[in-house]
Design a protein around this motif. Structure first.
Motif, PDB file in Angstrom:
ATOM      1  N   ASP A 115       2.021   1.453   3.359  1.00  0.00           N
ATOM      2  CA  ASP A 115       1.182   0.287   3.077  1.00  0.00           C
ATOM      3  C   ASP A 115      -0.138   0.370   3.827  1.00  0.00           C
ATOM      4  O   ASP A 115      -0.210   0.951   4.917  1.00  0.00           O
ATOM      5  N   TRP A 117      -3.174  -2.135   5.374  1.00  0.00           N
ATOM      6  CA  TRP A 117      -3.501  -3.525   5.683  1.00  0.00           C
ATOM      7  C   TRP A 117      -4.554  -3.580   6.800  1.00  0.00           C
ATOM      8  O   TRP A 117      -4.743  -2.636   7.558  1.00  0.00           O
ATOM      9  N   LEU A 167      -2.677 -10.362  -0.700  1.00  0.00           N
ATOM     10  CA  LEU A 167      -3.018  -9.027  -1.180  1.00  0.00           C
ATOM     11  C   LEU A 167      -4.364  -9.056  -1.895  1.00  0.00           C
ATOM     12  O   LEU A 167      -4.664  -9.984  -2.657  1.00  0.00           O
ATOM     13  N   PHE A 183      -4.369  -3.761  -0.945  1.00  0.00           N
ATOM     14  CA  PHE A 183      -4.167  -3.760   0.499  1.00  0.00           C
ATOM     15  C   PHE A 183      -3.897  -5.178   0.982  1.00  0.00           C
ATOM     16  O   PHE A 183      -4.276  -6.160   0.342  1.00  0.00           O
ATOM     17  N   GLY A 184      -3.228  -5.286   2.105  1.00  0.00           N
ATOM     18  CA  GLY A 184      -2.902  -6.587   2.661  1.00  0.00           C
ATOM     19  C   GLY A 184      -3.904  -7.016   3.711  1.00  0.00           C
ATOM     20  O   GLY A 184      -4.518  -6.180   4.389  1.00  0.00           O
ATOM     21  N   GLY A 197      -6.348  -2.095  11.715  1.00  0.00           N
ATOM     22  CA  GLY A 197      -5.334  -2.077  10.668  1.00  0.00           C
ATOM     23  C   GLY A 197      -4.605  -0.753  10.619  1.00  0.00           C
ATOM     24  O   GLY A 197      -4.635   0.034  11.579  1.00  0.00           O
ATOM     25  N   ILE A 209       4.054  -3.178  -0.372  1.00  0.00           N
ATOM     26  CA  ILE A 209       3.002  -3.718  -1.235  1.00  0.00           C
ATOM     27  C   ILE A 209       3.285  -3.366  -2.688  1.00  0.00           C
ATOM     28  O   ILE A 209       3.121  -4.199  -3.584  1.00  0.00           O
TER      29      ILE A 209
END
Length: 464
Positions: A115, A117, A167, A183-184, A197, A209
């Motif tokens: 993921d 973020w 998101l 992406f978060g 991040g 995600i």
């Protein structure tokens, strides 16, 4: 990164708050764009070890032999590669500058998760939200034509922390490559301090995600490389050298390693995971040795993953105890690790791992002895890998590591380290010591309640 029994991605690298060391960067290469990865996060010794011991649920039934190949087989000179500088912080983490919405952010490149973020300007939680690194301005992101709020929320938990928030979709760039991905944004972040991040470079199947948005959001998978160039290489520097780390996408940097590459075919397309059945360890000075895991086959074959998101090298409990006793370590129950004499880093013997085909991979004492921030030191070879061993940054500092997605394999070659004139200034600027192992207990004790808080935020965002 690791998965917990509940299936969420796990990050073993929990960071203590520290300043990003920014020494003068080397000049950009003229022959190719090179992306260096700097471990700009001071990873807390305590948090890393605690995270490692929470990583025992990973394993695979597959079994595969490894291959040997010449270094020339790894790259395609007809395809341009791109690289980025990594700032080394206490040999505990290397961060990479990425560009999002016109601004650069230092993030952790993690081959053990999938993921991506960033910490948001609305972040709440603990000191992770205010770690001295830039955060994503949510208002600016919403006003940009290039980024879209996906009307979805997401959360993930790591070894000793977690992240939750909305998101978004849009372009992220590293060096010459740009990809549109989901992406978060971390609206709530616990025990993930040290950078802006994280970007996961593991396989799509690890992504939380993707489970929320239904499509592949792995940055590397979406930069459009031809099959012959679907690989990347990591060089991790030693802080004592004043050098920088480097990550190269679309190829490898031949100046960063020497000799043949030892190739390990992947046994699972999740982590960068391979079979280590029959591998042994030895410490010549102590005339000691043995298997690093059970010498089984098939479903019992010991497995390992190559993980740039973990500082230590995690082997089976039995092997960790034997290795550390052989190097003169003393188990410290409070730390949950083996204490070693800090002055012995220059004189302790190499720990040698030998593959089932007789290839020797040596770990130098200068890379397996870690300071605890209080004048004591501990061994970075730890237990907890009875089902899945984690070969983290400590190994990669010794061996340039190539992640070859096109051929489903990971390769190791002896790293070539260089010293820099910035050694003295870099050393002086790193006056803030990383956290101690004593911090681990609080992080582990709070894990359960924090996971509940993350789930609560996720539910709240869905209702909004």
């Amino acid at each position: 990164m690791r998965t917990t029994p509940s299936g969420f991605a796990t990050v073993a690298c929990l960071l203590a708050s520290a300043s990003l060391v920014t020494a003068a960067r080397p000049a950009t290469a003229t022959t190719a764009t090179t992306v260096s990865v700097s471990k700009a996060y001071a990873k807390s010794h305590a948090h890393h070890l605690a995270g490692l011991h929470l990583a025992r649920a990973k394993y695979s039934d597959a079994s595969m032999p490894f291959l040997m190949a010449s270094a020339a087989d790894a790259s395609d000179s007809s395809v341009a590669s791109t690289s980025q500088v990594l700032d080394n912080e206490h040999d505990f983490m290397w961060s990479c500058n990425v560009t999002l919405n016109g601004q650069e952010y230092p993030i952790d490149l993690d081959t053990g998760s999938a993921d991506t973020w960033f910490i948001s300007s609305f972040c709440t939680g603990d000191k992770s939200c205010k770690n001295g690194h830039p955060t994503i301005n949510v208002t600016d992101l919403l006003s940009s034509d290039s980024y879209t709020f996906m009307n979805k929320s997401w959360y993930t938990t790591y070894g000793t922390g977690g992240v939750a928030g909305p998101l978004y979709w849009g372009p992220i760039s590293i060096g010459a490559y740009t990809a549109n991905v989901s992406f978060g944004l971390g609206f709530i972040v616990f025990q993930m301090t040290g950078a802006s991040g994280l970007m996961g470079l593991g396989y799509e199947s690890l992504s939380n995600i993707n489970e929320f948005n239904g499509f592949n959001s792995n940055w590397f998978d979406n930069i459009g490389l031809p099959s012959s160039s679907q690989l990347f290489g990591f060089y991790l520097s030693n802080s004592a050298d004043g050098d920088y780390g480097e990550v190269t996408f679309g190829g490898v940097d031949g100046a960063r390693y020497t000799g043949d590459i030892t190739w390990m075919p992947l046994s699972s397309a999740t982590y960068w995971q391979y079979n280590i059945s029959g591998w042994t360890w030895s410490v010549a000075a102590a005339q000691a040795g043995g298997f690093i895991g059970s010498n089984g086959t098939g479903s019992a074959a010991p497995q390992a993953i190559s993980d740039t998101g973990t500082t230590m090298l995690m082997v089976s409990n039995e092997a960790a105890d034997s290795i550390n006793l052989a190097i003169g370590g003393t188990y410290n129950k409070t730390l949950g690790a083996y204490a070693v004499d800090c002055t012995a880093a220059a004189s302790l013997p190499d720990v040698v791992f030998t593959t089932s085909d007789g290839v020797e991979l040596s770990i130098k004492a200068s890379t397996y002895v870690f300071p605890n921030g209080d004048g004591t030191c501990f061994s970075g070879i730890v237990g907890g890998g009875d089902r899945l061993q984690i070969w983290g940054d400590m190994f990669t500092r010794n061996y340039y590591t190539i992640y070859d997605k096109a051929n489903a394999r990971v390769g190791f070659a002896e790293a070539v380290h260089t010293t820099s004139s910035t050694s003295a200034s870099a050393s002086a600027s790193k006056s803030k010591a990383p956290g101690s192992f004593a911090q681990a207990a609080a992080g582990v004790a709070e894990k359960s309640s924090k996971k509940k808080a993350l789930k609560g935020l996720w539910a709240h965002l869905d209702d909004a």
